[in-house]
Design a protein around this motif. Structure first.
Motif, PDB file in Angstrom:
ATOM      1  N   ALA A 238     104.323 139.564-107.976  1.00 32.18           N
ATOM      2  CA  ALA A 238     104.986 140.794-108.422  1.00 32.18           C
ATOM      3  C   ALA A 238     104.409 142.005-107.704  1.00 32.18           C
ATOM      4  O   ALA A 238     103.303 141.956-107.136  1.00 32.18           O
ATOM      5  N   GLN A 239     105.159 143.098-107.751  1.00 32.77           N
ATOM      6  CA  GLN A 239     104.665 144.339-107.164  1.00 32.77           C
ATOM      7  C   GLN A 239     103.357 144.735-107.851  1.00 32.77           C
ATOM      8  O   GLN A 239     103.243 144.674-109.075  1.00 32.77           O
ATOM      9  N   GLN A 240     102.372 145.150-107.067  1.00 34.76           N
ATOM     10  CA  GLN A 240     101.069 145.506-107.624  1.00 34.76           C
ATOM     11  C   GLN A 240     101.180 146.653-108.614  1.00 34.76           C
ATOM     12  O   GLN A 240     100.460 146.695-109.622  1.00 34.76           O
ATOM     13  N   THR A 241     102.098 147.583-108.343  1.00 38.59           N
ATOM     14  CA  THR A 241     102.259 148.714-109.264  1.00 38.59           C
ATOM     15  C   THR A 241     102.730 148.256-110.640  1.00 38.59           C
ATOM     16  O   THR A 241     102.359 148.837-111.661  1.00 38.59           O
ATOM     17  N   LEU A 242     103.554 147.188-110.680  1.00 39.60           N
ATOM     18  CA  LEU A 242     103.983 146.642-111.970  1.00 39.60           C
ATOM     19  C   LEU A 242     102.808 145.972-112.680  1.00 39.60           C
ATOM     20  O   LEU A 242     102.602 146.164-113.886  1.00 39.60           O
ATOM     21  N   LYS A 243     102.025 145.198-111.947  1.00 43.90           N
ATOM     22  CA  LYS A 243     100.861 144.533-112.545  1.00 43.90           C
ATOM     23  C   LYS A 243      99.853 145.554-113.061  1.00 43.90           C
ATOM     24  O   LYS A 243      99.246 145.357-114.115  1.00 43.90           O
ATOM     25  N   ASP A 244      99.700 146.651-112.319  1.00 43.28           N
ATOM     26  CA  ASP A 244      98.771 147.705-112.761  1.00 43.28           C
ATOM     27  C   ASP A 244      99.290 148.386-114.032  1.00 43.28           C
ATOM     28  O   ASP A 244      98.515 148.657-114.959  1.00 43.28           O
ATOM     29  N   LYS A 245     100.582 148.648-114.066  1.00 38.16           N
ATOM     30  CA  LYS A 245     101.163 149.339-115.228  1.00 38.16           C
ATOM     31  C   LYS A 245     101.117 148.465-116.478  1.00 38.16           C
ATOM     32  O   LYS A 245     100.861 148.948-117.578  1.00 38.16           O
ATOM     33  N   LEU A 246     101.377 147.164-116.306  1.00 32.67           N
ATOM     34  CA  LEU A 246     101.382 146.229-117.438  1.00 32.67           C
ATOM     35  C   LEU A 246     100.118 145.370-117.382  1.00 32.67           C
ATOM     36  O   LEU A 246     100.172 144.150-117.530  1.00 32.67           O
ATOM     37  N   HIS A 247      98.993 146.022-117.211  1.00 29.10           N
ATOM     38  CA  HIS A 247      97.731 145.304-116.972  1.00 29.10           C
ATOM     39  C   HIS A 247      97.295 144.448-118.157  1.00 29.10           C
ATOM     40  O   HIS A 247      96.463 143.553-118.014  1.00 29.10           O
ATOM     41  N   HIS A 248      97.849 144.729-119.337  1.00 26.98           N
ATOM     42  CA  HIS A 248      97.473 143.954-120.521  1.00 26.98           C
ATOM     43  C   HIS A 248      98.208 142.612-120.592  1.00 26.98           C
ATOM     44  O   HIS A 248      97.869 141.768-121.425  1.00 26.98           O
ATOM     45  N   LEU A 249      99.222 142.410-119.722  1.00 23.51           N
ATOM     46  CA  LEU A 249      99.963 141.158-119.736  1.00 23.51           C
ATOM     47  C   LEU A 249      99.330 140.135-118.792  1.00 23.51           C
ATOM     48  O   LEU A 249      98.747 140.492-117.777  1.00 23.51           O
ATOM     49  N   GLU A 250      99.489 138.870-119.134  1.00 28.49           N
ATOM     50  CA  GLU A 250      98.914 137.792-118.325  1.00 28.49           C
ATOM     51  C   GLU A 250      99.682 137.625-117.017  1.00 28.49           C
ATOM     52  O   GLU A 250     100.920 137.674-116.992  1.00 28.49           O
ATOM     53  N   VAL A 251      98.948 137.418-115.941  1.00 29.34           N
ATOM     54  CA  VAL A 251      99.532 137.136-114.635  1.00 29.34           C
ATOM     55  C   VAL A 251      99.369 135.643-114.362  1.00 29.34           C
ATOM     56  O   VAL A 251      98.271 135.090-114.508  1.00 29.34           O
ATOM     57  N   ILE A 252     100.494 134.997-113.999  1.00 28.16           N
ATOM     58  CA  ILE A 252     100.433 133.568-113.673  1.00 28.16           C
ATOM     59  C   ILE A 252     100.531 133.402-112.152  1.00 28.16           C
ATOM     60  O   ILE A 252     100.287 134.341-111.412  1.00 28.16           O
ATOM     61  N   GLY A 253     100.880 132.213-111.674  1.00 27.67           N
ATOM     62  CA  GLY A 253     100.948 131.972-110.235  1.00 27.67           C
ATOM     63  C   GLY A 253     102.177 132.578-109.588  1.00 27.67           C
ATOM     64  O   GLY A 253     102.853 133.439-110.166  1.00 27.67           O
ATOM     65  N   THR A 254     102.498 132.107-108.391  1.00 27.10           N
ATOM     66  CA  THR A 254     103.605 132.661-107.627  1.00 27.10           C
ATOM     67  C   THR A 254     104.881 131.833-107.817  1.00 27.10           C
ATOM     68  O   THR A 254     104.829 130.687-108.278  1.00 27.10           O
ATOM     69  N   ASN A 255     105.991 132.418-107.401  1.00 25.93           N
ATOM     70  CA  ASN A 255     107.262 131.686-107.460  1.00 25.93           C
ATOM     71  C   ASN A 255     107.262 130.501-106.502  1.00 25.93           C
ATOM     72  O   ASN A 255     107.856 129.460-106.783  1.00 25.93           O
ATOM     73  N   GLU A 256     106.582 130.636-105.368  1.00 27.89           N
ATOM     74  CA  GLU A 256     106.524 129.528-104.407  1.00 27.89           C
ATOM     75  C   GLU A 256     105.776 128.325-104.981  1.00 27.89           C
ATOM     76  O   GLU A 256     106.038 127.178-104.606  1.00 27.89           O
ATOM     77  N   GLU A 257     104.857 128.576-105.903  1.00 25.29           N
ATOM     78  CA  GLU A 257     104.093 127.506-106.561  1.00 25.29           C
ATOM     79  C   GLU A 257     104.818 126.946-107.787  1.00 25.29           C
ATOM     80  O   GLU A 257     104.284 126.071-108.463  1.00 25.29           O
ATOM     81  N   GLU A 258     106.028 127.470-108.069  1.00 26.49           N
ATOM     82  CA  GLU A 258     106.793 127.102-109.266  1.00 26.49           C
ATOM     83  C   GLU A 258     105.954 127.340-110.525  1.00 26.49           C
ATOM     84  O   GLU A 258     105.889 126.520-111.447  1.00 26.49           O
ATOM     85  N   ALA A 259     105.324 128.528-110.562  1.00 26.37           N
ATOM     86  CA  ALA A 259     104.389 128.852-111.640  1.00 26.37           C
ATOM     87  C   ALA A 259     105.065 128.928-113.009  1.00 26.37           C
ATOM     88  O   ALA A 259     104.425 128.627-114.024  1.00 26.37           O
ATOM     89  N   VAL A 260     106.337 129.337-113.057  1.00 25.43           N
ATOM     90  CA  VAL A 260     107.036 129.387-114.344  1.00 25.43           C
ATOM     91  C   VAL A 260     107.118 127.990-114.940  1.00 25.43           C
ATOM     92  O   VAL A 260     106.761 127.764-116.101  1.00 25.43           O
TER      93      VAL A 260
END
Length: 275
Positions: A238-260
């Motif tokens: 995801a865009q870093q600015t989104l991750k920074d803004k929603l910093h309290h939410l968990e970040v998982i892997g990438t779409n290329e890794e089929e993280a969902v």
């Protein structure tokens, strides 16, 4: 038995989230979603893509699901029946296109059966492996009906789009909501609709709520649904600015890794005991 009894609804974005680098749903992800369906979860795909385009992608899952498209301007049900529709008025679009828009920017209007664009854009075309949702190159000042499902501005130079974003936000009594689904894509919607608005309509139909929902996304057009969900999960890509803004939410892997799919298999799906 549901592994998480309070979780009934799975919501996911497409591009940068459920789709791989080739803009397709990979076989492992397909299998996980088929198992989610078998275990009784309500499945919702919420995307900025047009419904004709999105349906071709989600058909690969081979299961019934709700489809929110054009960032909430269309809702289709499990049998691909149209449940909700909303268009931006022609006069409002004309006001937007009257701004001083850099001529290098690709300007797109989503219509019902096709999309208008002011120029050929190979990057934009690459998002469709097959042209199920065709485009037509037009000269916007010559058109009389500019009503649109959604408006999209595309440019490799993010700063140009930021300047345009500022112009749009400065419009007096603007009815528009802007968001960056990708750094190269500035999406324009009517303030009255967005993904979370459409998801709420589906949840009401299903006698459910955001408290029973898990959401996955990677763009600013996912922000509201991520915040309203019982659990919102952000992609590593995801865009870093989104991750920074929603910093309290968990970040998982990438779409290329089929993280969902990996997260859903590990944290949501019940293990089926084999006798």
């Amino acid at each position: 038995m549901n592994k998480n009894p309070n979780l009934k609804v799975i919501v996911t974005d497409l591009d940068g989230t459920l789709l791989n680098a080739n803009h397709l749903i990979a076989p492992y992800t397909q299998a996980i979603f088929q198992e989610l369906h078998q275990q009784g979860y309500i499945l919702i795909v919420a995307t900025g893509r047009h419904h004709l385009d999105a349906m071709q992608l989600t058909n690969a899952l081979g299961i019934p699901l709700y489809l929110v498209t054009s960032n909430g301007a269309r809702i289709h049900g499990p049998n691909q029946e149209l449940l909700f529709t909303f268009d931006i008025a022609s006069e409002a679009v004309a006001q937007l296109l009257a701004l001083d828009i850099d001529p290098s920017i690709t300007t797109v209007l989503f219509k019902e059966e096709f999309w208008y664009t002011n120029k050929e854009n190979q990057k934009l075309n690459s998002f469709q492996k097959e042209m199920h949702y065709p485009y037509e190159i037009v000269d916007y000042p010559t058109l009389t009906n500019l009503s649109a499902i959604k408006i999209l501005f595309v440019d490799e130079d993010h700063d140009k789009l930021l300047q345009l974003d500022h112009q749009i936000k400065a419009l007096h009594s603007s009815i528009f909501e802007t968001s960056f689904s990708l750094p190269i894509c500035l999406e324009i919607m009517d303030k009255r609709v967005d993904k979370s608005f459409a998801i709420a309509k589906i949840l009401e139909l299903e006698n459910s709520s955001f408290a029973e929902t898990i959401c996955f996304g990677d763009g600013f057009n996912d922000e509201r649904m991520l915040l309203q969900a019982h659990k919102g999960l952000i992609m590593q890509n995801a865009q870093q600015t989104l991750k920074d803004k929603l910093h309290h939410l968990e970040v998982i892997g990438t779409n290329e890794e089929e993280a969902v799919a990996k997260y859903l298999e590990t944290e949501v799906l019940c293990k089926v005991e084999k006798g």
